[in-house]
Write an enzyme that holds these catalytic residues in place. Sequence first.
Site, PDB file in Angstrom:
ATOM      1  CG  HIS A 189      -2.179  -0.839   0.911  1.00 29.90           C
ATOM      2  ND1 HIS A 189      -2.717  -1.691   1.840  1.00 29.90           N
ATOM      3  CD2 HIS A 189      -2.920  -0.963  -0.198  1.00 29.90           C
ATOM      4  CE1 HIS A 189      -3.754  -2.304   1.303  1.00 29.90           C
ATOM      5  NE2 HIS A 189      -3.903  -1.881   0.072  1.00 29.90           N
ATOM      6  NE  ARG A 295      -5.239  -9.500 -13.848  1.00 33.26           N
ATOM      7  CZ  ARG A 295      -4.376  -8.714 -14.488  1.00 33.26           C
ATOM      8  NH1 ARG A 295      -4.416  -7.411 -14.327  1.00 33.26           N
ATOM      9  NH2 ARG A 295      -3.466  -9.233 -15.279  1.00 33.26           N
ATOM     10  NE  ARG A 331      -9.614 -12.422 -15.821  1.00 33.78           N
ATOM     11  CZ  ARG A 331      -8.298 -12.411 -15.614  1.00 33.78           C
ATOM     12  NH1 ARG A 331      -7.474 -12.603 -16.633  1.00 33.78           N
ATOM     13  NH2 ARG A 331      -7.800 -12.193 -14.423  1.00 33.78           N
ATOM     14  CD  GLU A 430      -5.973 -16.443 -19.645  1.00 27.66           C
ATOM     15  OE1 GLU A 430      -5.126 -15.712 -19.127  1.00 27.66           O
ATOM     16  OE2 GLU A 430      -7.098 -16.615 -19.153  1.00 27.66           O
ATOM     17  CG  ASN A 453       0.343 -11.305 -17.661  1.00 24.55           C
ATOM     18  OD1 ASN A 453       1.099 -10.679 -18.391  1.00 24.55           O
ATOM     19  ND2 ASN A 453      -0.532 -10.710 -16.865  1.00 24.55           N
ATOM     20  CG  ASP A 454      -2.172 -17.203 -17.379  1.00 24.57           C
ATOM     21  OD1 ASP A 454      -1.345 -17.729 -16.616  1.00 24.57           O
ATOM     22  OD2 ASP A 454      -3.204 -16.639 -16.977  1.00 24.57           O
ATOM     23  NE  ARG A 464       1.025 -14.977 -14.191  1.00 24.64           N
ATOM     24  CZ  ARG A 464      -0.189 -14.542 -14.488  1.00 24.64           C
ATOM     25  NH1 ARG A 464      -0.968 -15.200 -15.319  1.00 24.64           N
ATOM     26  NH2 ARG A 464      -0.649 -13.424 -13.992  1.00 24.64           N
ATOM     27  CB  CYS A 501      -5.873  -7.572 -21.240  1.00 21.46           C
ATOM     28  SG  CYS A 501      -6.272  -9.311 -21.061  1.00 21.46           S
TER      29      CYS A 501
HETATM   30  C1  PEP Z   1      -2.867 -12.777 -18.604  1.00 21.37           C
HETATM   31  O1  PEP Z   1      -2.761 -13.979 -18.340  1.00 21.37           O
HETATM   32  O2  PEP Z   1      -2.134 -12.172 -19.401  1.00 21.37           O
HETATM   33  C2  PEP Z   1      -3.915 -11.970 -17.940  1.00 21.37           C
HETATM   34  C3  PEP Z   1      -4.162 -10.739 -18.302  1.00 21.37           C
HETATM   35  O3  PEP Z   1      -4.561 -12.544 -16.907  1.00 21.37           O
HETATM   36  P1  PEP Z   1      -3.954 -12.735 -15.433  1.00 21.37           P
HETATM   37  O4  PEP Z   1      -2.668 -11.984 -15.362  1.00 21.37           O
HETATM   38  O5  PEP Z   1      -4.998 -12.219 -14.513  1.00 21.37           O
HETATM   39  O6  PEP Z   1      -3.779 -14.219 -15.358  1.00 21.37           O
HETATM   40 MG    MG Z   2      -4.324 -15.000 -17.288  1.00 17.93          MG
END
Ligand code: PEP
Ligand code: MG
Length: 568
Positions: A189, A295, A331, A430, A453-454, A464, A501
């Site tokens: 924070h 999210r 989502r 993803e 990311n995934d 990850r 995203c």
């Molecule tokens: C992703 O996987 O890129 C994504 C945006 O979802 P999260 O990071 O919430 O898994």
């Molecule tokens: Mg994801």
Amino acid sequence: MNTIKGVPISSGIAIGKVYLKKAVSEEITFTKAESKDEEKKRFQASRELAVKQVEEIYQEMLHSKGEQEASIFLAHIEMLNDTEFVKGVESVLEESGCTSEWAVKTVRDNFVKIFEAMDDEYMRERAMDIKDISGRVIRILKGDVNAGSLKLTEPSIMISDDLAPSDTAQMKPELVLGIINETGGPTSHAAIIARMLGIPFCICPRITSLVNNGQLLAFDGEEGNIELEVTEEILEDYREKQETFRQKKLRLEKLKGTKSITKDGYEVLLAGNIGAPEDADKVQQQDGQSIGLFRTEFLYMNREDSPTEEEQFAAYKETAEKMQGRPVVIRTLDIGGDKEVDYLRIPKEENPFLGYRAIRLCLDRVPFWKVQLRALLRASEFGNIHIMFPMIVSIEELVQAKQILEEVKGELRREGAAFNESVPVGMMMETPAAALMADVFAKEVDFFSIGTNDLIQYTMAVDRMNGKVAHLYSQYDPAVLRLVKKIVDSAHENGIWAGICGEAAADKALLPIWVGLGLDELSMSPVSILPIREQIQGLSKADCENLVKKIFLLRTGNEIEEALKHCR
Ligand code: PEP
Ligand code: MG
């Protein structure tokens, strides 16, 4: 070494005198209390004073900075009033006959241990909040009724071993040139507040033992460089950096109201990622055109039970209304993996990222998931809500998810509840399975949003969250880029839009590739929106397309990363 490296958290250049803040001594030894009842009263009085102090901070923050930043202190008040905390201290007092200081310390240590053992970084950061509120009570018990409030009298760089959110709030921003803290992370924070206030911030373990109160120091919150000895030369260099940073901010401000369009007229929609309705304000402050990822799992975290339909409806409606008709991609629940929610009682798994996660859990717990879908559909009446399913790997899953959505629509129709009959439905891209089948999926949905990311972790088979294999986790890998291309091409061949995203959406080196591939939307942390807009305005789509052709001939992520560095 006079230059050391910290972890950059909030950008900006700080030059100034050190104000060293080491936590008030919390050395507490076990001491028997004279009377258990008296001790309980003493604890209650100190706790109540702590609540009063935090309430004052809350009110001050509410008026000076608004609801969002102030909300942290509401959470602190809740923690101070939390039955588990209060009863916990009282039972230690009862059982061991110790002093309140010792009892608060015992309960604090237990909580901290639990939070620090959690996998979720956000939850780990909550240990800081527990330390913050307990520290306040202990300091009051020890007779420090101001509970260590900061008394900066001149502009300074705050250096601390454990800066708490309430410390950040009590500081007068005009007196704080920068902050270096020994602990915490990007989601603590204190870091969040610093970023919002535009205060340069780095994290650097052991910093308090490397500097003296009052010495001159300089650091760069973007690079993480900390200058322990500020020579004339360094001073001049940092003053220049400071001026460059100031100019950049002014330049970016001027981009508000302009389009994210290339020199040859290609427009990319720049959207913001959010985790709560309040975050929509940040997207708007940064002139984001829409919300590309809400999210929703964050609505389910930090609580005892699932949010009700009404709670969720209110959150989605508020977000949709704030965005005034602009797209809001929400989502559906993506819990599991590293995002844990105790009350959902998901058994521990060997490979949580490959397990009972996101859409898999929702398709298995349909009545539970329907609560969210009802809330989403009802809120769709109040703005431009898009519904997006996470972690889809097969057409069966998508068909099933859409079927359940249709069932919910039927239920709402029978009840006479209003909703947008043609609410757009999309899916996260993803998983490699979804990417490879993108041409088939594209006929079933209204849009794709690529979760890099995934997608990276599943394509490269790299967890990850695992630092040991982080060098293999690369957004530049040709395998990942080929999948992105396949997704975008399939979307366009079928007349739907495709966005990104994941964090790679705001990767400056990859931006020309996203433009060259023809991404329609990029959704990112709100602070990245204006810098990315500026970069887009300097690009040409035709050049980016040529770059894509060259890049796609390369064989490794390293080669691609290198090649992109040279064309920036
Ligand atoms: C992703 O996987 O890129 C994504 C945006 O979802 P999260 O990071 O919430 O898994
Ligand atoms: Mg994801």
